[in-house]
Design a protein around this motif. Structure first.
Motif, PDB file in Angstrom:
ATOM      1  N   ASP A  32       0.999  33.423  14.719  1.00 39.78           N
ATOM      2  CA  ASP A  32       2.113  33.665  15.629  1.00 39.78           C
ATOM      3  C   ASP A  32       2.622  32.296  16.059  1.00 39.78           C
ATOM      4  N   LEU A  33       3.877  32.012  15.833  1.00 41.55           N
ATOM      5  CA  LEU A  33       4.401  30.666  16.064  1.00 41.55           C
ATOM      6  C   LEU A  33       4.906  30.437  17.484  1.00 41.55           C
ATOM      7  N   ALA A  34       4.634  31.369  18.388  1.00 40.60           N
ATOM      8  CA  ALA A  34       5.053  31.168  19.773  1.00 40.60           C
ATOM      9  C   ALA A  34       4.345  29.974  20.407  1.00 40.60           C
ATOM     10  N   ASP A  35       3.191  29.587  19.861  1.00 41.57           N
ATOM     11  CA  ASP A  35       2.442  28.462  20.402  1.00 41.57           C
ATOM     12  C   ASP A  35       2.515  27.237  19.500  1.00 41.57           C
ATOM     13  N   HIS A  36       3.593  27.143  18.722  1.00 40.85           N
ATOM     14  CA  HIS A  36       3.836  25.974  17.877  1.00 40.85           C
ATOM     15  C   HIS A  36       5.212  25.402  18.215  1.00 40.85           C
ATOM     16  N   GLY A  37       5.243  24.122  18.581  1.00 43.32           N
ATOM     17  CA  GLY A  37       6.534  23.517  18.884  1.00 43.32           C
ATOM     18  C   GLY A  37       6.369  22.243  19.686  1.00 43.32           C
ATOM     19  N   ALA A  38       7.393  21.920  20.469  1.00 42.54           N
ATOM     20  CA  ALA A  38       7.406  20.674  21.219  1.00 42.54           C
ATOM     21  C   ALA A  38       6.592  20.737  22.497  1.00 42.54           C
ATOM     22  N   GLY A  39       6.291  21.937  22.986  1.00 40.63           N
ATOM     23  CA  GLY A  39       5.476  22.068  24.187  1.00 40.63           C
ATOM     24  C   GLY A  39       5.650  23.432  24.817  1.00 40.63           C
ATOM     25  N   HIS A  94       1.146  21.182  19.039  1.00 38.78           N
ATOM     26  CA  HIS A  94       2.304  20.316  19.258  1.00 38.78           C
ATOM     27  C   HIS A  94       2.837  19.752  17.943  1.00 38.78           C
ATOM     28  N   ASP A  95       4.150  19.666  17.856  1.00 36.01           N
ATOM     29  CA  ASP A  95       4.737  18.999  16.696  1.00 36.01           C
ATOM     30  C   ASP A  95       4.244  17.562  16.670  1.00 36.01           C
ATOM     31  N   HIS A  96       4.008  17.061  15.454  1.00 33.66           N
ATOM     32  CA  HIS A  96       3.384  15.746  15.347  1.00 33.66           C
ATOM     33  C   HIS A  96       3.703  15.139  13.989  1.00 33.66           C
ATOM     34  N   VAL A  97       3.605  13.815  13.916  1.00 34.62           N
ATOM     35  CA  VAL A  97       3.801  13.072  12.672  1.00 34.62           C
ATOM     36  C   VAL A  97       2.595  12.157  12.485  1.00 34.62           C
ATOM     37  N   VAL A 143       0.851  -1.189   0.000  1.00 28.46           N
ATOM     38  CA  VAL A 143       0.000   0.000   0.000  1.00 28.46           C
ATOM     39  C   VAL A 143       0.888   1.242   0.000  1.00 28.46           C
ATOM     40  N   PRO A 144       0.724   2.166  -0.947  1.00 22.67           N
ATOM     41  CA  PRO A 144       1.522   3.396  -0.934  1.00 22.67           C
ATOM     42  C   PRO A 144       1.250   4.195   0.348  1.00 22.67           C
ATOM     43  N   ALA A 145       2.298   4.545   1.067  1.00 23.66           N
ATOM     44  CA  ALA A 145       2.137   5.253   2.336  1.00 23.66           C
ATOM     45  C   ALA A 145       3.363   6.105   2.606  1.00 23.66           C
ATOM     46  N   ARG A 146       3.152   7.167   3.387  1.00 27.68           N
ATOM     47  CA  ARG A 146       4.254   8.065   3.737  1.00 27.68           C
ATOM     48  C   ARG A 146       3.928   8.769   5.047  1.00 27.68           C
ATOM     49  N   THR A 147       4.938   9.304   5.691  1.00 27.02           N
ATOM     50  CA  THR A 147       4.779  10.076   6.912  1.00 27.02           C
ATOM     51  C   THR A 147       4.744  11.564   6.580  1.00 27.02           C
ATOM     52  N   ARG A 148       3.973  12.327   7.373  1.00 28.42           N
ATOM     53  CA  ARG A 148       3.864  13.770   7.195  1.00 28.42           C
ATOM     54  C   ARG A 148       4.117  14.466   8.528  1.00 28.42           C
ATOM     55  N   LEU A 149       4.853  15.574   8.476  1.00 21.86           N
ATOM     56  CA  LEU A 149       5.198  16.333   9.671  1.00 21.86           C
ATOM     57  C   LEU A 149       4.389  17.616   9.735  1.00 21.86           C
ATOM     58  N   GLY A 150       3.953  17.943  10.938  1.00 23.21           N
ATOM     59  CA  GLY A 150       3.197  19.176  11.111  1.00 23.21           C
ATOM     60  C   GLY A 150       2.904  19.430  12.571  1.00 23.21           C
ATOM     61  N   PHE A 151       1.733  20.014  12.836  1.00 22.67           N
ATOM     62  CA  PHE A 151       1.394  20.449  14.184  1.00 22.67           C
ATOM     63  C   PHE A 151      -0.077  20.148  14.459  1.00 22.67           C
ATOM     64  N   ALA A 152      -0.344  19.617  15.664  1.00 25.27           N
ATOM     65  CA  ALA A 152      -1.691  19.197  16.044  1.00 25.27           C
ATOM     66  C   ALA A 152      -2.176  20.010  17.234  1.00 25.27           C
ATOM     67  N   ASP A 153      -3.477  20.315  17.240  1.00 24.74           N
ATOM     68  CA  ASP A 153      -4.038  21.092  18.340  1.00 24.74           C
ATOM     69  C   ASP A 153      -4.833  20.218  19.319  1.00 24.74           C
ATOM     70  N   TYR A 154      -4.665  18.889  19.228  1.00 28.75           N
ATOM     71  CA  TYR A 154      -5.491  17.977  20.028  1.00 28.75           C
ATOM     72  C   TYR A 154      -4.678  17.093  20.962  1.00 28.75           C
ATOM     73  N   LEU A 155      -3.477  17.502  21.273  1.00 28.19           N
ATOM     74  CA  LEU A 155      -2.593  16.626  22.032  1.00 28.19           C
ATOM     75  C   LEU A 155      -2.449  17.022  23.496  1.00 28.19           C
ATOM     76  N   GLY A 156      -3.468  17.634  24.050  1.00 26.98           N
ATOM     77  CA  GLY A 156      -3.505  17.758  25.506  1.00 26.98           C
ATOM     78  C   GLY A 156      -3.280  19.121  26.094  1.00 26.98           C
ATOM     79  N   PRO A 179      -7.422  20.132  12.522  1.00 26.59           N
ATOM     80  CA  PRO A 179      -6.776  19.694  13.773  1.00 26.59           C
ATOM     81  C   PRO A 179      -5.288  19.402  13.615  1.00 26.59           C
ATOM     82  N   PHE A 180      -4.911  18.805  12.486  1.00 25.66           N
ATOM     83  CA  PHE A 180      -3.497  18.618  12.144  1.00 25.66           C
ATOM     84  C   PHE A 180      -3.208  19.454  10.900  1.00 25.66           C
ATOM     85  N   GLU A 181      -2.230  20.340  11.015  1.00 21.48           N
ATOM     86  CA  GLU A 181      -1.807  21.142   9.870  1.00 21.48           C
ATOM     87  C   GLU A 181      -0.382  20.756   9.503  1.00 21.48           C
TER      88      GLU A 181
END
Length: 311
Positions: free
Chosen positions: A183-190, A127-130, A108-121, A166-168
């Motif tokens: 504003d990217l102050a609220d985008h990152g690892a935590g 939060h950065d997410h894959v 099955v063709p598949a790949r990973t994508r990197l971005g940011f999620a607003d549902y991780l707590g 929810p995931f961008e």
């Protein structure tokens, strides 16, 4: 669009002698969710504190190495329940890479994508997410293998897409920032890791998302080429390059085959984008490493823990 290259293993997704383990997992989203969450526990978000071995696990970039640890600690099918201390430590990248490896093992063709999620707590933090994309014959379907249908208000097996979802993707977030909409102050690892937020962090993810798109599914804390170092801002040339990559990524995600081809050409011709043989690995264990991707070896030197990249 020919997506056949995503149906075969990359060096990172190749299970080597563990192929039967992957083949035994059905390629549907529910089965993938059960397999990856029973095999891998998030080293920061598990029900119990990570063991020393699980902290070391986070730098296992190869699916074959992850599966080595799975089999050693708790032999059996990937979806078999495991006590938390017998799971392999990892993060979203490892859950998603393992799901992609199963899909590719089934052709099955598949790949990973990197971005940011607003549902991780953390309310209000992205939060950065894959996540995973699989091609169903007509389109790329995006899913989060860490989640089940009861975990969120949307369908984690067919994620909404586009800016504001929810995931961008990192490209969507970067483009919104450059246009003054974000504003990217609220985008990152935590929010507790301010040195791992902001434009430099997102810029690195735009380039890393391209690498994953080109079947180089490196660790979230690998750094190479034009990617900004932890806590640093990208220079003007890197910003211009990132703008170009983000623009082409958005067009390609919208189905523009010319943009997809242009991304591939840019990847092949601009040395600032490709990791090459060596990358610098800023592990969340607090170590700085120089990784030889051909020899599959990392040499480590201690660095302050707050310099690590956290996924």
């Amino acid at each position: 669009m020919d997506v056949s290259r995503y149906a075969t293993h990359s060096p990172c997704s190749d299970p080597r002698h563990h192929a039967p383990l992957l083949a035994a997992v059905a390629p549907d989203p529910a089965s993938l969710h059960a397999a990856v969450t029973n095999a891998v526990v998030h080293y920061r978000a598990g029900a119990t504190a990570a063991t020393p071995d699980q902290l070391d696990d986070v730098d296992r970039r190869w699916t074959a190495s992850i599966l080595d640890a799975v089999v050693e600690r708790s032999p059996g099918p990937l979806d078999a329940p495991r006590s938390s201390e017998r799971q392999v430590g990892g993060c979203c990248r490892d859950h998603s890479l393992l799901a992609v490896a199963v899909l590719r093992e089934h052709g099955v063709p598949a790949r990973t994508r990197l971005g940011f999620a607003d549902y991780l707590g953390t309310d209000g933090f992205h939060h950065d997410h894959v996540v995973v994309e699989r091609h169903d014959g007509a389109r790329w379907v995006r899913s989060d293998p860490e989640l089940g249908p009861d975990d969120v208000a949307f369908d984690p097996f067919d994620l909404p897409t586009g800016e504001g979802s929810p995931f961008e993707t990192a490209a969507e977030v970067w483009t919104a920032y450059r246009a003054g909409r974000r504003d990217l102050a609220d985008h990152g690892a935590g929010p507790d890791l301010p040195w791992l937020t902001g434009p430099g962090f997102v810029q690195r993810y735009v380039l890393a998302d391209l690498a994953h798109r080109q079947r180089h599914e490196l660790l979230l804390w690998d750094v190479w080429g034009a990617a900004a170092l932890p806590g640093a801002a990208p220079d003007e040339r890197a910003v211009a390059l990132t703008d170009r990559v983000a623009d082409l990524t958005l067009q390609a995600d919208a189905g523009d085959r010319t943009a997809e081809a242009a991304l591939t050409v840019l990847w092949a011709t601009d040395d600032r984008l490709r990791p090459g043989r060596y990358v610098t690995t800023w592990s969340p264990t607090g170590r700085l490493g120089w990784t030889d991707l051909v020899a599959r070896r990392t040499g480590w030197a201690a660095v302050p823990r707050d310099a690590a990249l956290v996924g």
